[in-house]
Scaffold this motif. Structure first.
Motif, PDB file in Angstrom:
ATOM      1  N   LEU A  18      46.129  34.051  85.962  1.00  0.00           N
ATOM      2  CA  LEU A  18      46.478  34.935  86.968  1.00  0.00           C
ATOM      3  C   LEU A  18      46.683  36.396  86.144  1.00  0.00           C
ATOM      4  N   PRO A  21      43.353  39.185  86.443  1.00  0.00           N
ATOM      5  CA  PRO A  21      43.136  40.271  87.603  1.00  0.00           C
ATOM      6  C   PRO A  21      44.296  41.076  87.535  1.00  0.00           C
ATOM      7  N   ILE A  22      45.350  40.684  87.129  1.00  0.00           N
ATOM      8  CA  ILE A  22      46.437  41.744  87.225  1.00  0.00           C
ATOM      9  C   ILE A  22      46.336  42.773  86.153  1.00  0.00           C
ATOM     10  N   PRO A  25      42.402  45.201  86.427  1.00  0.00           N
ATOM     11  CA  PRO A  25      42.114  46.496  87.143  1.00  0.00           C
ATOM     12  C   PRO A  25      42.884  47.544  86.629  1.00  0.00           C
ATOM     13  N   PHE A  51      36.116  43.875  90.690  1.00  0.00           N
ATOM     14  CA  PHE A  51      37.356  43.235  90.474  1.00  0.00           C
ATOM     15  C   PHE A  51      37.821  42.589  91.513  1.00  0.00           C
ATOM     16  N   ILE A  52      37.559  42.813  92.932  1.00  0.00           N
ATOM     17  CA  ILE A  52      38.080  42.319  94.041  1.00  0.00           C
ATOM     18  C   ILE A  52      37.592  40.672  93.897  1.00  0.00           C
TER      19      ILE A  52
ATOM     20  N   VAL B  88      44.103  44.742  94.708  1.00  0.00           N
ATOM     21  CA  VAL B  88      43.539  43.576  93.846  1.00  0.00           C
ATOM     22  C   VAL B  88      44.842  42.815  92.960  1.00  0.00           C
ATOM     23  N   ILE B  89      45.593  43.557  92.547  1.00  0.00           N
ATOM     24  CA  ILE B  89      46.642  42.975  91.668  1.00  0.00           C
ATOM     25  C   ILE B  89      47.739  42.227  92.557  1.00  0.00           C
ATOM     26  N   PRO B  92      47.172  37.889  93.048  1.00  0.00           N
ATOM     27  CA  PRO B  92      47.661  37.239  91.595  1.00  0.00           C
ATOM     28  C   PRO B  92      49.113  37.549  91.275  1.00  0.00           C
TER      29      PRO B  92
END
Lengths: 71, 548
Positions: A18, A21-22, A25, A51-52, B88-89, B92
């Motif tokens: 996880l 994706p943190i 972006p 990125f989505i 987006v962030i 997660p």
């Protein structure tokens, strides 16, 4: 501290995924460019839209891999 | 006004339709007894995947987002696109954190984040601090929803000369909203969210296919925007970022993501879902909204390409940039479709406004009324107090718009984002460890708040010429650094908050200050649907739980 009889946990190595994706972006140098454009969209925009998908893909994968089996 | 008649008719018809749904919602999936805060304030904690998706989505992507993000893109370009990485962030980031909060809340019957903090750290004072922060941050957020509706009404020409005439439509809309929220609680926004999102998806999909076709393609749209920013004297605009605002861009995205889920109304949406799986699955399904948000943001560039001029603002000589998207629709689409689009924005304001007022009411009821005013309140009394509080909160929000400059609400919201972030150490870190001392968390909160306010106070707004609270981008040179870069205020404040919390924890522990008793146990954080609920009586945990 006594051990509870049924020990449940959230821990799973899959969770580390996880972070992708943190962190991705937030790396502005990756996408802060106009070229190449795709369908008229500068890189800055289409890559962040991509990125989505990265986020959806990763969370779905981690969800599937860490799903609790119903007893 | 007559030239907008079709728009007004379509808008009003759709508005009345959802108001009707709001009233009917009290009977939707309802048990016999609504006189319980779980039922009124959390929809019976029974929402499955679809409802949660609409509810949380309807909650996070508000009318103000639809109006303000494109306005930001219109004015500043790439810097406004932070909304995409930010959404987006989030998912997660909270995939793990929020299910823990859901589990422990399910087990203990918590309704608010402050409830959790109260039990975890054994500190009514810390809980009060968290609750007040939440209420204060939520109020201007509700007022912003009104600004979203007002931008639409203004474009339709529904506006008058006197203060009262100008605001009458808003007052009527909010009176209806207040009435059905009072009756149906969280079920009302949950049901209306279906309509809202369907409308918004239709409108946006049509807009992003039709408008580029009409404006000569995406290349032409971006080039028009580029030409505008090249010609403007402002240093930080452009269709990509420059060397100075990249740090601001990612700290704002990260800080806003953290802040978003700390807002009481987002937590309300999550606690209303029925089990852990619903939340986890939603964290991978909710980004569909991020796609929508990104596309909506680009409406700002389409407005540039089609030569939109925002309507005049409240004061002579100013423009109301919030009207950019409504004016774009008004110019480019037939009247009936514009009416649908405006209704989507208008209804889009009602859903979050309802959830926010419910969340604020829950906080007041649980963490102030029950804690300090009436410890032995029954469930029915709690539900009743919450209903009345939700009315008061909405009246307060309307008063903000009618009696204050709307710009003031925007400033307050900016501050709101920074202050809600200061609850992160207690709520987020608290879900993982109890290492931080309750006294230290209060000290950290105070330090973060003070620093955040000081930083916001230093930031002027070039566009409006005001000296203070002009934005969230803090120049690093103010810290004495030799740099032209800027950074998001909330991000700096919450880091200082956490540091202070750590240092004071070490000090308090050295001084052997009592830490209180943790009312939760490790297993609570993994509880799921079907697990037994612990009685909601606040009893001191039994002695055999170690309290070191």
């Amino acid at each position: 501290m006594t051990e509870p009889e049924r020990r449940r946990t959230d821990r799973s190595p899959w969770n580390w995924l996880l972070l992708v994706p943190i962190v991705v972006p937030l790396l502005t140098f990756l996408y802060n460019h106009d070229e190449p454009r795709i369908a008229g969209f500068p890189l800055f925009y289409w890559l962040q839209f991509a990125f989505i998908l990265l986020g959806v893909g990763t969370t779905t994968l981690v969800y599937q891999m860490t799903k609790r089996r119903r007893s | 006004m007559s030239e907008h008649l079709t728009e007004i008719i379509v808008f009003t018809a759709l508005f009345l339709l959802v108001s009707g749904m709001g009233f009917v919602a009290s009977r939707w999936r309802a048990p016999k007894d609504m006189a319980h805060l779980d039922e009124w304030g959390l929809g019976g904690r029974s929402f499955g995947g679809w409802i949660t998706w609409f509810l949380v989505g309807g909650d996070l992507y508000t009318a103000y987002t639809f109006v303000a993000v494109p306005a930001l893109i219109f004015g500043a370009g790439a810097a406004g696109f932070f909304a995409v990485p930010y959404t987006v962030i989030i998912y997660p980031l909270f995939f793990l954190i929020l299910i823990r909060l859901w589990s422990v809340s399910h087990r203990h019957g918590f309704v608010t984040p402050a409830d959790f903090v109260r039990t975890r750290f054994d500190s009514p004072t810390l809980a009060l601090v968290i609750a007040i922060t939440g209420i204060v941050a939520t109020m201007p957020y509700i007022a912003l929803q009104l600004i979203g509706i007002e931008a639409v009404l203004k474009t339709m020409g529904v506006t008058g000369e006197s203060t009262l005439a100008r605001h009458l439509p808003i007052i009527v809309a909010f009176a209806i909203l207040a009435a059905y929220t009072y009756q149906s609680g969280l079920r009302a926004p949950a049901l209306i969210a279906f309509v809202k999102d369907t409308l918004i998806y239709i409108v946006i999909l049509v807009a992003i296919i039709y408008l580029p076709y009409k404006l000569g393609g995406w290349n032409a749209i971006f080039d028009a925007a580029d030409a505008k920013f090249q010609a403007s004297p402002a240093p930080n605009d452009g269709i990509t970022l420059n060397a100075n605002n990249q740090v601001q861009y990612f700290t704002l995205a990260l800080g806003s993501a953290l802040a978003l889920f700390l807002y009481p109304h987002s937590i309300t949406g999550v606690l209303a879902s029925k089990n852990r799986d619903v939340i986890k699955r939603n964290m991978s399904a909710l980004p569909a909204y991020s796609l929508l948000l990104g596309l909506i943001a680009l409406l700002g560039y389409m407005a540039i390409a089609s030569g939109v001029k925002p309507l005049p603002g409240a004061k002579p000589g100013t423009v109301d940039s919030n009207t950019v998207v409504p004016v774009l629709f008004d110019q480019q689409f037939p009247a009936w479709f514009t009416g649908v689009a405006f209704a989507a924005i208008g209804i889009g304001a009602l859903v979050p406004a309802a959830i926010m007022s419910i969340a604020a009411a829950n906080l007041f009821t649980r963490n102030i009324y029950k804690e300090y005013l009436r410890k032995d309140a029954t469930h029915a009394q709690e539900a009743n107090v919450a209903k009345i509080t939700s009315l008061v909160v909405k009246i307060g929000a309307v008063a903000c718009i009618v009696f204050l400059d709307p710009q003031f609400s925007i400033d307050l919201q900016l501050i709101g984002g920074v202050i809600i972030l200061q609850t992160a150490p207690a709520v987020v870190i608290g879900l993982y460890t109890r290492w931080l001392h309750r006294g230290a968390l209060i000290a950290g909160w105070a330090a973060g708040m003070a620093l955040g306010f000081w930083m916001l106070w230093q930031i002027p707004n070039a566009a409006t010429g005001r000296k203070h609270f002009g934005g969230s981008a803090f120049p690093l040179s103010e810290f004495g650094l030799d740099s032209t870069k800027t950074i998001y205020v909330g991000f700096v404040a919450v880091i200082v908050n956490a540091l202070v919390a750590v240092i004071v924890t070490l000090a308090l522990r050295a001084a052997k200050t009592p830490e209180g008793v943790d009312g939760t146990e490790a297993d609570d954080y993994f509880a799921d649907e079907g697990d037994e609920r612990i009685s909601q009586q606040r009893t001191t945990p039994v002695d055999n739980v170690s309290s070191t």
